[in-house]
Scaffold this motif. Structure first.
Motif, short mmCIF file in Angstrom:
data_model
loop_
_atom_site.label_atom_id
_atom_site.label_comp_id
_atom_site.label_asym_id
_atom_site.label_seq_id
_atom_site.Cartn_x
_atom_site.Cartn_y
_atom_site.Cartn_z
N LYS A 158 0.81 -1.22 0.00
CA LYS A 158 0.00 0.00 0.00
C LYS A 158 0.85 1.26 0.00
O LYS A 158 0.36 2.34 -0.35
N SER A 189 1.71 -14.33 1.93
CA SER A 189 0.92 -13.45 2.79
C SER A 189 0.27 -12.30 2.01
O SER A 189 -0.71 -11.72 2.48
N GLN A 190 0.80 -11.98 0.84
CA GLN A 190 0.33 -10.82 0.10
C GLN A 190 -0.32 -11.15 -1.25
O GLN A 190 -1.13 -10.37 -1.76
N LEU A 192 -2.63 -12.89 -2.92
CA LEU A 192 -4.03 -12.88 -3.35
C LEU A 192 -4.73 -11.54 -3.16
O LEU A 192 -5.84 -11.34 -3.65
N THR A 193 -4.07 -10.61 -2.46
CA THR A 193 -4.66 -9.28 -2.25
C THR A 193 -3.96 -8.19 -3.06
O THR A 193 -4.31 -7.02 -2.92
N LEU A 194 -2.99 -8.55 -3.86
CA LEU A 194 -2.24 -7.57 -4.64
C LEU A 194 -3.09 -7.01 -5.78
O LEU A 194 -4.05 -7.66 -6.22
N THR A 196 -4.37 -6.39 -9.45
CA THR A 196 -4.49 -7.43 -10.48
C THR A 196 -3.26 -7.50 -11.37
O THR A 196 -2.77 -8.60 -11.69
N LYS A 199 -0.41 -9.19 -9.45
CA LYS A 199 -0.75 -10.60 -9.22
C LYS A 199 -0.61 -11.41 -10.50
O LYS A 199 -0.06 -12.52 -10.50
#
Length: 344
Positions: A158, A189-190, A192-194, A196, A199
């Motif tokens: 972020k 840890s990161q 799947l939330t990065l 698009t 990712k």
């Protein structure tokens, strides 16, 4: 002395060399296996469109190891064996440009001439980055200047601008996941939330590298989560599955492939299995299910994917051994009948 193979040429020139396949996905090819392939003692293991797509990296055995790379697209016959005439043609063009010194500096004109032979190709940016990352790691070379930026980004996404990340840095990270537990845990840890775009780039690079078991488990579990949606994103499911392709075969992925094939598999999933995960089709039951679903649900793809799969040595005996199997599903029988009727 007549030199008929690349191995002989590189050995006579006093070089050490390593080889990688860049066809379906990045894979190392041992020198011994390559020598057997060049001698037509075995078929090329990973054909794509009836060619071997090779990265040949070599360096002088003495002195500073400055690696040079050729990207070669060599034709294969219907059995998957090297076309020796094509290899000799390339070697003749090589000697014409290089002489006997494979480390000689080529002029721009000479490089263009060599590139104009039908036996060279330019890898896609994704595969090129994956190759350089794996090669650098194997030669104990430092990661690219972009690697630290990717690691810093993952520490606190972020607070960082993802648009400043370099593809080579992402590839360098993916290549190190199997031997760096801390890095692997950080990515897990990161991931799947990065955003698009980030990712997607990371998952694409993971396709070409071996992953640690916990990360493979995470990706397969993410498929389960996607399948729970009212309208699962089939492209995302295929992407997550492909990202595990460089990892060794495992029961969890085999079960996932079998379950996806039982759920009216989408075109992206079927294409991903043929392109990246053919090793998971080496189970006869899974292979027949795949071909049957392909014939019933995606008949427009059947002829092309069948031709690709039957060219893979690990699958060819299984496919040919079932051509006259009376127990094949009706859709598959009809597709095979139409295929061979068309061939005749």
């Amino acid at each position: 002395m007549q030199i008929d193979t690349l191995s002989e040429f590189l050995a006579q020139a006093g070089t050490e060399f390593r080889l990688y396949d860049l066809g379906r996905r990045l894979q190392p090819l041992s020198n011994d296996d390559f020598a057997a392939i060049e001698a037509n003692q075995r078929p090329y293991p990973w054909p794509l469109q009836h060619h071997a797509w090779l990265a040949v990296c070599y360096w002088q055995s003495q002195g500073q190891a400055q690696p040079y790379v050729w990207f070669l697209k060599l034709p294969l016959d219907e059995r998957g064996l090297f076309n020796n005439g094509a290899v000799k043609h390339f070697l003749a063009a090589l000697v014409e440009q290089l002489g006997q010194d494979v480390s000689a500096e080529l002029s721009d004109e000479q490089q263009q001439r060599l590139a104009q032979t039908p036996f060279t190709f330019q890898p896609s940016p994704d595969k090129l980055a994956a190759f350089h990352a794996r090669l650098g790691l194997s030669l104990n070379l430092p990661a690219s200047a972009f690697f630290n930026g990717v690691c810093e980004y993952l520490q606190d996404p972020k607070q960082q601008d993802w648009q400043q990340l370099g593809l080579q840095g992402i590839a360098d990270l993916a290549a190190r996941l199997h031997q760096n537990t801390e890095l692997s845990q950080l990515l897990a840890s990161q991931l799947l939330t990065l955003p698009t775009q980030v990712k997607d780039a990371l998952l694409t690079q993971c396709e070409h590298q071996p992953l640690p078991e916990p990360l493979t488990h995470l990706l397969l579990n993410a498929i389960n989560s996607e399948l729970e949606h009212a309208a699962p994103n089939q492209e995302r499911i295929a992407q997550l599955l492909r990202a595990t392709a460089g990892s060794p075969k495992c029961a969890e992925r085999q079960q996932k492939v079998a379950s996806l094939l039982a759920l009216n598999p989408s075109q992206p999933v079927m294409l991903s299995l043929a392109a990246r995960l053919w090793q998971d089709l080496a189970d006869e039951t899974v292979l027949i299910t795949y071909l049957a679903q392909l014939a019933e649900l995606h008949s427009e793809l059947f002829n092309g994917l069948f031709a690709e799969l039957v060219s893979i040595p690990a699958l060819r005996p299984l496919i040919l051994g079932n051509l006259h199997n009376n127990d094949l599903p009706p859709h598959l029988k009809r597709a095979l009948g139409s295929l061979f009727t068309g061939v005749r």
